[in-house]
Design an enzyme around this catalytic site. Sequence first.
Site, PDB file in Angstrom:
ATOM      1  N   THR A   1      -0.945  -7.116   2.941  1.00  0.00           N
ATOM      2  CA  THR A   1      -1.911  -6.068   2.978  1.00  0.00           C
ATOM      3  C   THR A   1      -1.438  -4.844   2.068  1.00  0.00           C
ATOM      4  O   THR A   1      -0.350  -4.481   2.668  1.00  0.00           O
ATOM      5  CB  THR A   1      -2.309  -5.889   4.237  1.00  0.00           C
ATOM      6  OG1 THR A   1      -2.681  -6.900   5.130  1.00  0.00           O
ATOM      7  CG2 THR A   1      -3.471  -4.744   4.474  1.00  0.00           C
TER       8      THR A   1
ATOM      9  N   VAL B   1     -10.595 -13.013  10.745  1.00  0.00           N
ATOM     10  CA  VAL B   1     -10.298 -11.644  10.659  1.00  0.00           C
ATOM     11  C   VAL B   1      -9.005 -11.454  11.253  1.00  0.00           C
ATOM     12  O   VAL B   1      -8.714 -11.919  12.669  1.00  0.00           O
ATOM     13  CB  VAL B   1     -11.350 -10.666  11.155  1.00  0.00           C
ATOM     14  CG1 VAL B   1     -10.990  -9.121  10.760  1.00  0.00           C
ATOM     15  CG2 VAL B   1     -12.763 -11.280  10.746  1.00  0.00           C
ATOM     16  N   GLY B   2      -8.087 -10.686  10.612  1.00  0.00           N
ATOM     17  CA  GLY B   2      -6.785 -10.341  11.168  1.00  0.00           C
ATOM     18  C   GLY B   2      -6.697  -8.968  11.627  1.00  0.00           C
ATOM     19  O   GLY B   2      -7.734  -8.361  12.110  1.00  0.00           O
ATOM     20  N   ASP B   3      -5.575  -8.207  11.567  1.00  0.00           N
ATOM     21  CA  ASP B   3      -5.517  -6.809  12.316  1.00  0.00           C
ATOM     22  C   ASP B   3      -5.986  -5.818  11.413  1.00  0.00           C
ATOM     23  O   ASP B   3      -6.342  -4.688  11.559  1.00  0.00           O
ATOM     24  CB  ASP B   3      -4.026  -6.552  12.528  1.00  0.00           C
ATOM     25  CG  ASP B   3      -3.346  -6.793  11.011  1.00  0.00           C
ATOM     26  OD1 ASP B   3      -3.385  -7.544  10.371  1.00  0.00           O
ATOM     27  OD2 ASP B   3      -2.432  -5.548  10.795  1.00  0.00           O
TER      28      ASP B   3
ATOM     29  N   THR C   1       1.318  -4.785   8.213  1.00  0.00           N
ATOM     30  CA  THR C   1       1.089  -5.809   7.391  1.00  0.00           C
ATOM     31  C   THR C   1       1.835  -6.952   7.880  1.00  0.00           C
ATOM     32  O   THR C   1       2.964  -6.679   8.739  1.00  0.00           O
ATOM     33  CB  THR C   1       1.586  -5.454   5.950  1.00  0.00           C
ATOM     34  OG1 THR C   1       1.168  -6.706   5.121  1.00  0.00           O
ATOM     35  CG2 THR C   1       2.916  -5.239   5.844  1.00  0.00           C
TER      36      THR C   1
ATOM     37  N   GLY D   1      -1.625 -10.936  11.243  1.00  0.00           N
ATOM     38  CA  GLY D   1      -2.740 -10.300  11.871  1.00  0.00           C
ATOM     39  C   GLY D   1      -2.771 -10.591  13.367  1.00  0.00           C
ATOM     40  O   GLY D   1      -2.947  -9.737  14.368  1.00  0.00           O
TER      41      GLY D   1
HETATM   42  N1  ASP Z   1      -2.291  -8.539   8.300  1.00  0.00           N
HETATM   43  C1  ASP Z   1      -3.036  -9.180   7.129  1.00  0.00           C
HETATM   44  C2  ASP Z   1      -3.969 -10.377   8.110  1.00  0.00           C
HETATM   45  O1  ASP Z   1      -3.477 -10.689   9.069  1.00  0.00           O
HETATM   46  C3  ASP Z   1      -2.044 -10.165   6.421  1.00  0.00           C
HETATM   47  C4  ASP Z   1      -0.877  -9.540   5.903  1.00  0.00           C
HETATM   48  O2  ASP Z   1      -0.820  -7.977   5.806  1.00  0.00           O
HETATM   49  O3  ASP Z   1      -0.080 -10.271   5.542  1.00  0.00           O
HETATM   50  O4  ASP Z   1      -5.190 -10.649   7.668  1.00  0.00           O
END
Ligand code: ASP
Length: 321
Positions: free
Chosen positions: A160, A189-191, A211, A214
Amino acid sequence: MITKILNSPMGQMISTWRMSEEGLRLGNQILQEKDELGEAIVRAVKCVEDNPAYVSVGYGGLPNREGQVELDAAYMDGDTLGTGAVISVKNLKNPIEAAYRLSKKKTNSILAGDGAMKYASYEGLPCRNMLTESSRKRYEEEKKEQMKEEERRAYEGHDTVCIIGRSRKGSMACGVSTSGLYMKEPGRVGDSPFIGSGFYADSEAGAAAATGMGEDIMKGCLSFAIVEKMRSGLPVQEACEKALEEHWRRLERRGYTNRGMSVIAMDNQGNAGAATTLDEFPFVVAGKDGCRLYVASMDQETGEHFLFAPDEEWLKNSKSD
Ligand code: ASP
């Protein structure tokens, strides 16, 4: 260990991964010349979203299991705590622009799927097919590979772009954008677009963003945890390391394996910090003296955290995003 990376009274920025370097340079220039925090952050994120070479954000992002690029983005204003986010949007050229505009609204400021696209069209925001030819090819190849496996694996390159900034007047804000996990289930959906998990900004205390996996980051509202540690007086670097460590141990006690979580933060004086559970996590810091890449790292045996400024050799051998 370096605990203070840059300390300047001028407006400053920090961002995740090498892919953010060009955008951060641009954002920093805006901040230094005009002290326009929102513009600086949005332009920096857009620069990453528009570049198809960066496969985990915006145009050319990582497709889901059905070959569609589904994007999440958010923006938080640390003065008003106004937050905007778009979730699972397809074909929106710059999700961060929609999130920024939504952050000014008091209600209906977090929109998902069709609703988010309706808002974007009402605002006249440009659309584009976000799947590039090279993303499509990579998807076809990965699909063939995964058909051979019993369990689908999430591609390791998900990332991210997170950008935190502080104006000369001391206003803080944060913007994030991602395509999430590669080959994710449609609608996953992630974080990243969730306040407190993927990002948090409060000009009274500081800002933080995350990042990595998530599903793991969300279980500890990691960005909020870091900001709260700064609010209670912990220096920014310690706040990053402590919050991440506590969260990681909490997951470890429950039997989770380390799937990689990384954080960046800035306190309300402009001091920057970062920490990771990976071997290496590159991040960029910018201020009145320019832009510089750093690397956070965690010793996988001892759990000890380090920060270093990479040399030529490191830059040559590491991936550019
Ligand atoms: N945090 C993001 C998600 O889980 C992906 C990432 O930052 O690697 O969607």
